[in-house]
Motif scaffolding. Structure first.
Motif, PDB file in Angstrom:
ATOM      1  N   ILE A 128       4.405  14.915  -8.335  1.00 21.78           N
ATOM      2  CA  ILE A 128       3.921  13.626  -8.844  1.00 21.78           C
ATOM      3  C   ILE A 128       5.058  12.625  -8.679  1.00 21.78           C
ATOM      4  CG2 ILE A 128       3.255  12.357 -10.942  1.00 21.78           C
ATOM      5  CD1 ILE A 128       1.941  14.879 -11.975  1.00 21.78           C
ATOM      6  N   ASN A 129       4.750  11.418  -8.225  1.00 18.32           N
ATOM      7  CA  ASN A 129       5.781  10.378  -8.156  1.00 18.32           C
ATOM      8  C   ASN A 129       5.724   9.601  -9.462  1.00 18.32           C
ATOM      9  OD1 ASN A 129       4.604  11.071  -5.505  1.00 18.32           O
ATOM     10  ND2 ASN A 129       6.244   9.783  -4.699  1.00 18.32           N
ATOM     11  N   LEU A 130       6.612   9.931 -10.395  1.00 19.33           N
ATOM     12  CA  LEU A 130       6.581   9.212 -11.685  1.00 19.33           C
ATOM     13  C   LEU A 130       6.747   7.718 -11.452  1.00 19.33           C
ATOM     14  CD1 LEU A 130       8.695  11.362 -14.193  1.00 19.33           C
ATOM     15  CD2 LEU A 130       6.226  11.349 -13.829  1.00 19.33           C
ATOM     16  N   HIS A 131       7.565   7.367 -10.428  1.00 17.18           N
ATOM     17  CA  HIS A 131       7.843   5.955 -10.161  1.00 17.18           C
ATOM     18  C   HIS A 131       6.674   5.250  -9.490  1.00 17.18           C
ATOM     19  CE1 HIS A 131       9.223   8.664  -7.067  1.00 17.18           C
ATOM     20  NE2 HIS A 131       9.034   7.723  -6.169  1.00 17.18           N
ATOM     21  N   LYS A 132       5.621   5.973  -9.127  1.00 11.66           N
ATOM     22  CA  LYS A 132       4.422   5.282  -8.647  1.00 11.66           C
ATOM     23  C   LYS A 132       3.357   5.338  -9.740  1.00 11.66           C
ATOM     24  CE  LYS A 132       5.231   6.235  -3.763  1.00 11.66           C
ATOM     25  NZ  LYS A 132       4.863   7.031  -2.578  1.00 11.66           N
ATOM     26  N   THR A 133       2.856   6.540 -10.021  1.00 16.40           N
ATOM     27  CA  THR A 133       1.724   6.663 -10.944  1.00 16.40           C
ATOM     28  C   THR A 133       2.085   6.284 -12.375  1.00 16.40           C
ATOM     29  OG1 THR A 133       0.827   8.404  -9.569  1.00 16.40           O
ATOM     30  CG2 THR A 133      -0.037   8.245 -11.790  1.00 16.40           C
ATOM     31  N   GLY A 183       0.816  -1.211   0.000  1.00 15.52           N
ATOM     32  CA  GLY A 183       0.000   0.000   0.000  1.00 15.52           C
ATOM     33  C   GLY A 183       0.848   1.258   0.000  1.00 15.52           C
ATOM     34  N   SER A 184       0.376   2.270  -0.715  1.00 14.86           N
ATOM     35  CA  SER A 184       1.026   3.573  -0.800  1.00 14.86           C
ATOM     36  C   SER A 184       2.133   3.606  -1.861  1.00 14.86           C
ATOM     37  CB  SER A 184       1.613   3.999   0.555  1.00 14.86           C
ATOM     38  OG  SER A 184       1.781   5.383   0.579  1.00 14.86           O
ATOM     39  N   CYS A 185       2.696   2.443  -2.204  1.00 11.15           N
ATOM     40  CA  CYS A 185       3.870   2.444  -3.079  1.00 11.15           C
ATOM     41  C   CYS A 185       3.564   2.172  -4.544  1.00 11.15           C
ATOM     42  CB  CYS A 185       4.899   1.438  -2.580  1.00 11.15           C
ATOM     43  SG  CYS A 185       5.596   1.943  -1.013  1.00 11.15           S
ATOM     44  N   LEU A 234      -1.910  18.376   1.559  1.00 13.37           N
ATOM     45  CA  LEU A 234      -2.883  17.289   1.618  1.00 13.37           C
ATOM     46  C   LEU A 234      -2.556  16.199   0.605  1.00 13.37           C
ATOM     47  CD1 LEU A 234      -6.393  19.012   1.856  1.00 13.37           C
ATOM     48  CD2 LEU A 234      -4.930  18.195   3.699  1.00 13.37           C
ATOM     49  N   THR A 235      -2.855  14.964   0.994  1.00 15.64           N
ATOM     50  CA  THR A 235      -2.754  13.836   0.081  1.00 15.64           C
ATOM     51  C   THR A 235      -4.186  13.468  -0.291  1.00 15.64           C
ATOM     52  OG1 THR A 235      -0.843  13.102   1.344  1.00 15.64           O
ATOM     53  CG2 THR A 235      -1.775  11.523  -0.189  1.00 15.64           C
ATOM     54  N   VAL A 236      -4.501  13.470  -1.587  1.00 17.24           N
ATOM     55  CA  VAL A 236      -5.872  13.183  -2.030  1.00 17.24           C
ATOM     56  C   VAL A 236      -5.830  12.186  -3.185  1.00 17.24           C
ATOM     57  CG1 VAL A 236      -8.037  14.163  -2.874  1.00 17.24           C
ATOM     58  CG2 VAL A 236      -6.522  15.571  -1.461  1.00 17.24           C
ATOM     59  N   TYR A 276      -0.491  19.792  -2.968  1.00 16.25           N
ATOM     60  CA  TYR A 276      -1.051  18.458  -3.214  1.00 16.25           C
ATOM     61  C   TYR A 276       0.079  17.431  -3.259  1.00 16.25           C
ATOM     62  CZ  TYR A 276      -3.753  14.828  -5.708  1.00 16.25           C
ATOM     63  OH  TYR A 276      -4.379  13.666  -6.089  1.00 16.25           O
ATOM     64  N   ASP A 277       0.057  16.495  -2.318  1.00 18.79           N
ATOM     65  CA  ASP A 277       0.995  15.365  -2.357  1.00 18.79           C
ATOM     66  C   ASP A 277       0.421  14.366  -3.362  1.00 18.79           C
ATOM     67  OD1 ASP A 277       2.129  12.828  -1.953  1.00 18.79           O
ATOM     68  OD2 ASP A 277       2.621  13.253   0.138  1.00 18.79           O
ATOM     69  N   GLY A 278       1.095  14.240  -4.518  1.00 21.63           N
ATOM     70  CA  GLY A 278       0.540  13.463  -5.628  1.00 21.63           C
ATOM     71  C   GLY A 278       0.864  11.985  -5.613  1.00 21.63           C
ATOM     72  N   GLY A 295       9.576  11.658  -4.620  1.00 24.62           N
ATOM     73  CA  GLY A 295       8.451  12.382  -4.049  1.00 24.62           C
ATOM     74  C   GLY A 295       8.884  13.327  -2.935  1.00 24.62           C
ATOM     75  N   ALA A 296       9.677  12.811  -1.992  1.00 28.55           N
ATOM     76  CA  ALA A 296      10.105  13.629  -0.856  1.00 28.55           C
ATOM     77  C   ALA A 296      10.916  14.836  -1.340  1.00 28.55           C
ATOM     78  CB  ALA A 296      10.931  12.785   0.106  1.00 28.55           C
ATOM     79  N   HIS A 297      11.729  14.618  -2.350  1.00 26.13           N
ATOM     80  CA  HIS A 297      12.536  15.706  -2.915  1.00 26.13           C
ATOM     81  C   HIS A 297      11.638  16.738  -3.599  1.00 26.13           C
ATOM     82  CE1 HIS A 297      16.341  16.790  -5.460  1.00 26.13           C
ATOM     83  NE2 HIS A 297      16.222  17.539  -4.389  1.00 26.13           N
ATOM     84  N   ALA A 311      -0.894  11.964   7.232  1.00 29.65           N
ATOM     85  CA  ALA A 311       0.073  12.183   6.143  1.00 29.65           C
ATOM     86  C   ALA A 311       1.274  11.251   6.217  1.00 29.65           C
ATOM     87  CB  ALA A 311       0.553  13.627   6.157  1.00 29.65           C
ATOM     88  N   HIS A 312       1.931  11.105   5.086  1.00 29.38           N
ATOM     89  CA  HIS A 312       3.196  10.376   4.985  1.00 29.38           C
ATOM     90  C   HIS A 312       4.247  11.144   5.777  1.00 29.38           C
ATOM     91  CE1 HIS A 312       6.630   8.545   2.784  1.00 29.38           C
ATOM     92  NE2 HIS A 312       5.793   7.564   2.563  1.00 29.38           N
ATOM     93  N   GLY A 313       5.149  10.415   6.425  1.00 35.48           N
ATOM     94  CA  GLY A 313       6.167  11.052   7.269  1.00 35.48           C
ATOM     95  C   GLY A 313       7.045  12.046   6.548  1.00 35.48           C
ATOM     96  N   THR A 314       7.158  11.883   5.217  1.00 37.97           N
ATOM     97  CA  THR A 314       8.013  12.831   4.480  1.00 37.97           C
ATOM     98  C   THR A 314       7.417  14.237   4.485  1.00 37.97           C
ATOM     99  OG1 THR A 314       6.903  12.112   2.455  1.00 37.97           O
ATOM    100  CG2 THR A 314       9.060  11.148   2.915  1.00 37.97           C
ATOM    101  N   ASN A 315       6.085  14.382   4.622  1.00 38.66           N
ATOM    102  CA  ASN A 315       5.478  15.725   4.576  1.00 38.66           C
ATOM    103  C   ASN A 315       6.009  16.620   5.690  1.00 38.66           C
ATOM    104  OD1 ASN A 315       2.084  15.174   3.183  1.00 38.66           O
ATOM    105  ND2 ASN A 315       4.086  14.608   2.436  1.00 38.66           N
ATOM    106  N   PRO A 316       5.871  16.220   6.968  1.00 35.91           N
ATOM    107  CA  PRO A 316       6.425  17.074   8.019  1.00 35.91           C
ATOM    108  C   PRO A 316       7.942  17.224   7.923  1.00 35.91           C
ATOM    109  CG  PRO A 316       5.474  15.050   8.946  1.00 35.91           C
ATOM    110  CD  PRO A 316       5.075  15.100   7.513  1.00 35.91           C
TER     111      PRO A 316
HETATM  112  C1  LIG Z   1       5.636   7.510  -1.389  1.00 38.48           C
HETATM  113  C2  LIG Z   1       5.021   8.676  -0.757  1.00 38.48           C
HETATM  114  C3  LIG Z   1       5.748   9.869  -0.546  1.00 38.48           C
HETATM  115  C4  LIG Z   1       7.241   9.977  -0.772  1.00 38.48           C
HETATM  116  O1  LIG Z   1       7.651   9.681  -2.063  1.00 38.48           O
HETATM  117  P1  LIG Z   1       9.104   9.074  -2.372  1.00 38.48           P
HETATM  118  O2  LIG Z   1       9.136   9.044  -3.870  1.00 38.48           O
HETATM  119  O3  LIG Z   1       9.165   7.733  -1.737  1.00 38.48           O
HETATM  120  O4  LIG Z   1      10.115  10.023  -1.810  1.00 38.48           O
HETATM  121  C5  LIG Z   1       5.065  10.950  -0.036  1.00 38.48           C
HETATM  122  N1  LIG Z   1       3.751  10.888   0.280  1.00 38.48           N
HETATM  123  C6  LIG Z   1       3.026   9.755   0.109  1.00 38.48           C
HETATM  124  C7  LIG Z   1       1.569   9.748   0.474  1.00 38.48           C
HETATM  125  C8  LIG Z   1       3.641   8.609  -0.404  1.00 38.48           C
HETATM  126  O5  LIG Z   1       2.937   7.487  -0.558  1.00 38.48           O
END
Ligand SMILES: *Cc1c(COP(=O)(O)O)cnc(C)c1O
Length: 475
Positions: free
Chosen positions: A260-265, A70-72, A207-209, A236-238, A132-134, A163-168
């Motif tokens: 946008i996380n190209l490596h996810k979406t 999940g999430s990845c 926000l993550t939506v 928007y956390d994409g 994404g975090a970057h 939220a994902h820990g990277t946000n804070p």
């Molecule tokens: C994966 C994820 C991130 C971080 O993205 P990375 O590409 O792993 O740095 C941020 N927010 C959410 C909701 C995520 O699922």
């Protein structure tokens, strides 16, 4: 695809065209040349093949197992993208080459920026961030620079507790203070609390939506309006964009900036920390602050523009993770608008199918419907001292990658599943059957087996604290 490859690759001129000249003479200064010959181990091709094949077998990979992390968004990545990324006209390019010799590369980057704008409703994109975090950090630095420019001192960013820990972390790194916003019991934003927190100090709301419970934020338009009336930027956390591609656009919902996380979406393989790409999109008023260089089309050709005095500067060496950019470009062109919409629908259908098969006997804090993923709470069904982490480890014995556990933090004993659109009904059915055997049968009859799992993997149960503090990163 052949046509696309021909079109784009003929405009890319590698420093050396290896197809026509394999005897390249390279003038390396003598002080940099090797003094003795290189000694490679003297082994047969079959030994080498076996060595690497056996190493790869020690690993979990999407090519051998279902990966419901999940999430990845661990979906199958089309092999054609790999073939394109490996094409010598792309992989022999050097970042210091003259712009005129890499017009094809620049055109691809330019066009991908435009495609991401069309998909997201943003006006401009940069492809520079490496993940994404970057991207989050880049976005927050842009927000900081914007308020500095309009001479407003805003020091805080509001982030929901789901939220994902990277946000804070990103907000802190960009110099902001973080205010955590508690969610309601069903994982939604608490509008009354948000109103109380909004003041002239708040720079942004992240926000993550759909949110990390896989649920769409019902009051999103109210939230973006509240923010804008307060002069606050909506981020928007994409990471979960794959749930809405082709259906709605963050730009239309009132978001001002996003990654946008190209490596996810957009289907570039990832795992084990890379490689990634986290493009950042902005509405027009934030464009002056985007990282340099910007790629512009000056009618005759594409050029890098460094002349942007309000830019936050460079945030990565060179121009982004080009192979990932290339793979995502191929993926988007391969599917087209209709294919992307179908992927979204299939991802949502697959997640809801799994949820429907599991929800009757297990708590689902996000409700009985989801978007691309869902979160279960195993708290009320855990027995005989078994924890969610044990259930996840036991799945490894059956050949599955373990789902995400203990995230989001607002759900106790949470387990988060994201099947993605590339899995078949048969795969989902088999996984659901095994999951039910573990939690409804083994947990009662053979709980010790679960608590000591995994039993069949190369590396057995690790002490996670020691593994995290003193990792052994080689065989
Ligand atoms: C994966 C994820 C991130 C971080 O993205 P990375 O590409 O792993 O740095 C941020 N927010 C959410 C909701 C995520 O699922």
């Amino acid at each position: 695809m052949e046509k696309l490859l021909n079109e784009i690759s003929t405009c890319c001129q590698p420093a050396y065209d290896i197809s026509c000249d394999i005897n390249i003479e390279i003038n390396i200064p003598s002080n940099l040349q090797r003094c003795s010959s290189l000694h490679f181990p003297n082994i047969t091709e079959s030994d080498l093949l076996r060595h690497f094949t056996n190493l790869s077998r020690n690993n979990y990979a999407l090519s051998t197992t279902f990966y419901p992390l999940g999430s990845c968004t661990m979906k199958h990545n089309p092999l054609i993208s790999e073939q394109v990324a490996r094409h010598y006209r792309f992989n022999q390019i050097h970042p210091y080459q003259d712009e005129l010799t890499i017009q094809g590369n620049l055109e691809i980057m330019y066009k991908l920026e435009q495609d991401l704008c069309a998909i997201s409703g943003m006006d401009y994109f940069t492809l520079q961030p490496a993940a994404g975090a970057h991207g989050e950090l880049t976005g927050l630095l842009i927000i900081a620079k914007y308020f500095e420019t309009i001479k407003q001192k805003r020091t805080t960013v509001i982030i929901p507790d789901s939220a994902h820990g990277t946000n804070p972390s990103s907000a802190m790194l960009a110099g902001f203070n973080v205010i955590t916003l508690d969610s309601t019991h069903d994982g939604q934003i608490n509008i009354d609390k948000l109103k109380q927190l909004l003041n002239e100090n708040v720079a942004a709301i992240m926000l993550t939506v759909p949110n990390t419970l896989g649920v769409f934020e019902k009051n999103i338009l109210t939230i973006t309006e509240l923010a804008h009336n307060n002069g606050t930027i909506m981020y928007y956390d994409g990471a979960n964009l794959n749930a809405i591609v082709g259906i709605i656009k963050p730009g239309d919902l009132g978001f001002d900036i996003m990654h946008i996380n190209l490596h996810k979406t957009f289907a570039a393989p990832h795992g084990g920390g890379g490689p990634g790409s986290g493009p950042v999109g902005v509405k027009k008023f934030l464009e002056p602050f985007l990282p340099i260089p910007r790629i512009i089309n000056n009618k005759t050709h594409f050029v890098f523009n460094y002349e942007k005095h309000q830019s936050i500067g460079k945030i990565k060496a060179f121009f982004g993770n080009f192979p990932v950019i290339l793979k995502s470009y191929v993926y988007i062109k391969l599917l087209g608008a209709e294919g992307l919409i179908n992927s979204t629908k299939q991802a949502v259908l697959n997640a809801n199918y799994m949820l429907a098969k599991l929800r009757d006997n297990i708590d689902v804090p996000g409700g009985h419907k989801c978007l691309h993923e869902f979160v279960l709470s195993l708290k009320s069904i855990l027995k005989n001292g078994v924890k969610t982490v044990d259930v996840a480890k036991r799945l490894l014995d059956y050949g599955y990658y373990a789902p995400t556990i203990y995230f989001p933090l607002i759900v106790e004993e949470s387990i988060m599943m994201e099947p993605t659109e590339t899995e078949s009904k048969q795969t989902l059915d088999k996984f659901i059957e095994i999951f039910k055997i573990i939690i409804f049968k083994e947990m009662l009859d053979e709980s010790d087996k679960i608590k000591c799992a995994p039993h069949t993997t190369i590396v057995r149960r690790l002490d996670e604290v020691i593994a995290a503090r003193n990792p052994v990163l080689r065989w």
